[in-house]
Design a protein around this motif. Structure first.
Motif, PDB file in Angstrom:
ATOM      1  N   UNK A  59      45.936   5.372 -34.032  1.00 21.54           N
ATOM      2  CA  UNK A  59      46.918   5.707 -33.002  1.00 21.54           C
ATOM      3  C   UNK A  59      46.794   4.783 -31.785  1.00 21.54           C
ATOM      4  N   UNK A  60      47.858   4.709 -31.022  1.00 18.70           N
ATOM      5  CA  UNK A  60      47.790   4.008 -29.747  1.00 18.70           C
ATOM      6  C   UNK A  60      46.778   4.719 -28.847  1.00 18.70           C
ATOM      7  N   UNK A  61      46.118   3.951 -27.997  1.00 21.61           N
ATOM      8  CA  UNK A  61      45.068   4.505 -27.152  1.00 21.61           C
ATOM      9  C   UNK A  61      45.287   4.087 -25.702  1.00 21.61           C
ATOM     10  N   UNK A  62      44.674   4.861 -24.794  1.00 20.82           N
ATOM     11  CA  UNK A  62      44.711   4.554 -23.368  1.00 20.82           C
ATOM     12  C   UNK A  62      43.297   4.251 -22.899  1.00 20.82           C
ATOM     13  N   UNK A  63      43.179   3.252 -22.042  1.00 23.06           N
ATOM     14  CA  UNK A  63      41.872   2.764 -21.643  1.00 23.06           C
ATOM     15  C   UNK A  63      41.878   2.433 -20.158  1.00 23.06           C
ATOM     16  N   UNK A  64      40.864   2.915 -19.430  1.00 21.13           N
ATOM     17  CA  UNK A  64      40.711   2.523 -18.029  1.00 21.13           C
ATOM     18  C   UNK A  64      40.216   1.078 -17.975  1.00 21.13           C
ATOM     19  N   UNK A  65      40.789   0.300 -17.085  1.00 24.53           N
ATOM     20  CA  UNK A  65      40.449  -1.112 -16.981  1.00 24.53           C
ATOM     21  C   UNK A  65      38.941  -1.275 -16.810  1.00 24.53           C
ATOM     22  N   UNK A  66      38.374  -2.161 -17.644  1.00 25.19           N
ATOM     23  CA  UNK A  66      36.936  -2.400 -17.589  1.00 25.19           C
ATOM     24  C   UNK A  66      36.138  -1.586 -18.579  1.00 25.19           C
ATOM     25  N   UNK A  67      36.760  -0.579 -19.206  1.00 24.36           N
ATOM     26  CA  UNK A  67      36.064   0.239 -20.195  1.00 24.36           C
ATOM     27  C   UNK A  67      36.216  -0.358 -21.593  1.00 24.36           C
ATOM     28  N   UNK A  68      35.562   0.277 -22.552  1.00 26.12           N
ATOM     29  CA  UNK A  68      35.599  -0.138 -23.958  1.00 26.12           C
ATOM     30  C   UNK A  68      35.983   1.060 -24.796  1.00 26.12           C
ATOM     31  N   UNK A  69      36.784   0.820 -25.866  1.00 22.07           N
ATOM     32  CA  UNK A  69      37.227   1.915 -26.726  1.00 22.07           C
ATOM     33  C   UNK A  69      37.208   1.451 -28.177  1.00 22.07           C
ATOM     34  N   UNK A  70      36.893   2.360 -29.095  1.00 23.02           N
ATOM     35  CA  UNK A  70      36.877   2.020 -30.514  1.00 23.02           C
ATOM     36  C   UNK A  70      38.263   2.265 -31.096  1.00 23.02           C
ATOM     37  N   UNK A  71      38.765   1.313 -31.860  1.00 23.11           N
ATOM     38  CA  UNK A  71      40.111   1.411 -32.428  1.00 23.11           C
ATOM     39  C   UNK A  71      40.041   1.399 -33.941  1.00 23.11           C
ATOM     40  N   UNK A  72      41.199   1.671 -34.586  1.00 23.59           N
ATOM     41  CA  UNK A  72      41.283   1.678 -36.045  1.00 23.59           C
ATOM     42  C   UNK A  72      41.528   3.069 -36.585  1.00 23.59           C
ATOM     43  N   UNK A  73      41.799   3.134 -37.891  1.00 21.51           N
ATOM     44  CA  UNK A  73      42.088   4.404 -38.541  1.00 21.51           C
ATOM     45  C   UNK A  73      40.838   5.035 -39.121  1.00 21.51           C
ATOM     46  N   UNK A  74      41.075   6.097 -39.905  1.00 19.66           N
ATOM     47  CA  UNK A  74      39.967   6.819 -40.539  1.00 19.66           C
ATOM     48  C   UNK A  74      40.248   7.002 -42.030  1.00 19.66           C
ATOM     49  N   UNK A  75      40.113   5.999 -42.864  1.00 23.03           N
ATOM     50  CA  UNK A  75      39.645   4.656 -42.503  1.00 23.03           C
ATOM     51  C   UNK A  75      40.820   3.742 -42.151  1.00 23.03           C
ATOM     52  N   UNK A  76      40.475   2.544 -41.726  1.00 22.94           N
ATOM     53  CA  UNK A  76      41.509   1.549 -41.451  1.00 22.94           C
ATOM     54  C   UNK A  76      42.067   0.976 -42.744  1.00 22.94           C
ATOM     55  N   UNK A  77      41.222   0.770 -43.734  1.00 23.47           N
ATOM     56  CA  UNK A  77      41.651   0.165 -45.009  1.00 23.47           C
ATOM     57  C   UNK A  77      40.673   0.579 -46.098  1.00 23.47           C
ATOM     58  N   UNK A  78      41.059   0.371 -47.372  1.00 19.97           N
ATOM     59  CA  UNK A  78      40.113   0.662 -48.455  1.00 19.97           C
ATOM     60  C   UNK A  78      38.881  -0.242 -48.359  1.00 19.97           C
ATOM     61  N   UNK A  79      37.859   0.130 -49.091  1.00 24.74           N
ATOM     62  CA  UNK A  79      36.684  -0.733 -49.166  1.00 24.74           C
ATOM     63  C   UNK A  79      37.000  -1.948 -50.029  1.00 24.74           C
TER      64      UNK A  79
END
Length: 300
Positions: A59-79
């Motif tokens: 999903x789209x995410x919101x982030x405070x400037x200077x912070x770090x966030x983990x992105x991607x799906x669950x999972x993002x792709x097959x193995x």
């Protein structure tokens, strides 16, 4: 040898010996070859079309400037697929399922995945939120033992450190009364409606109290005057104001009628004050007894 390929759809050439095909679904291509003697032979090749590799950028995410966030799906792709995220400059790793993102502005991240023959792609957006803009009271100077008020602004809630040297004056903690014993930097964290935080600080300078030293305790005969002295300050005020001369100097004269304390408040160049005292013991006058006149008879 000449060649003829058919069907002619989704194929780069119908007469070359090597062609490129891109059918939208699994298709059978026929090729007929003819040599210089007019002999012919026909063969076939089947091009199997598989679906795109499944991929979920999350999903789209919101982030405070200077912070770090983990992105991607669950999972993002097959193995057992190859993963490639872009843009790479704001990612901890472009080749894993769920990298950490730290963009400096709102950014669209694209993830491409590949297996042996097919690929898939998806996108997500990280929206960067600005940090709150802080405001604050200026640095202040106190005398040791005094307290002062400082404040911060720019958010909805506030935290301060060190947290043992103040009391809050408002429900959201934006204004506090401080009472440090020594010069202290108070750091405050401002939090806005989005949960984004910003930090700043206010310095509270603490001037130590002057070492006011008055005369040692002394005595005086009743009705007499004794001169006192004091050091350590720039200006002075003696009290109580009874039976004293020059009560705002460093060397007043006192003539108490009974034993008592005199207190002196000394003020230094910073306006800080301290107190000392002198105890004056009043010695009463001696009791003098006079023998009455008398007469004496003398015989001769």
């Amino acid at each position: 040898i000449s060649y003829i390929w058919w069907p002619p759809d989704s194929i780069s050439s119908t007469t070359n010996d090597t062609v490129i095909a891109w059918p939208s679904s699994t298709s059978v291509y026929y090729v007929k070859g003819q040599d210089s003697y007019g002999c012919e032979k026909t063969d076939t090749v089947t091009v199997y079309v598989s679906g795109a590799v499944p991929v979920n950028a999350g999903p789209d995410r919101y982030l405070c400037l200077g912070d770090t966030i983990q992105i991607g799906g669950s999972p993002t792709a097959p193995t057992n697929v190859t993963i490639a995220w872009t843009p790479s400059s704001y990612l901890s790793d472009t080749t894993i399922q769920n990298p950490y993102a730290f963009p400096t502005d709102t950014t669209i991240f694209i993830v491409n995945v590949f297996n042996d023959t097919c690929k898939g792609a998806d996108t997500m957006v990280v929206y960067t939120l600005p940090l709150p803009v802080t405001s604050k009271s200026p640095d202040i100077t106190l005398c040791r033992g005094d307290s002062g008020v400082i404040w911060a602004g720019g958010g909805n809630s506030y935290t301060w450190t060190p947290d043992t040297l103040f009391i809050p004056l408002t429900s959201d903690n934006d204004t506090i009364r401080v009472f440090p014993a020594d010069t202290t930097t108070f750091i405050f964290t401002v939090t806005d409606n989005n949960g984004c935080k910003a930090r700043d600080s206010i310095k509270v300078f603490v001037n130590q109290l002057p070492a006011i030293t008055a005369s040692p305790d002394t005595f005086v005969c009743a009705g007499d005057t004794v001169k006192l002295n004091v050091s350590g300050g720039i200006t002075y005020q003696w009290g109580p104001s009874v039976n004293i001369i020059n009560a705002t100097t460093s060397t007043p004269s006192v003539f108490p009628s009974s034993s008592m304390y005199y207190y002196v408040t000394g003020t230094d160049a910073n306006g800080c004050k301290n107190v000392d005292s002198v105890y004056i013991s009043v010695i009463p006058p001696p009791v003098v007894s006079i023998i009455p006149d008398t007469s004496v008879s003398v015989s001769y």
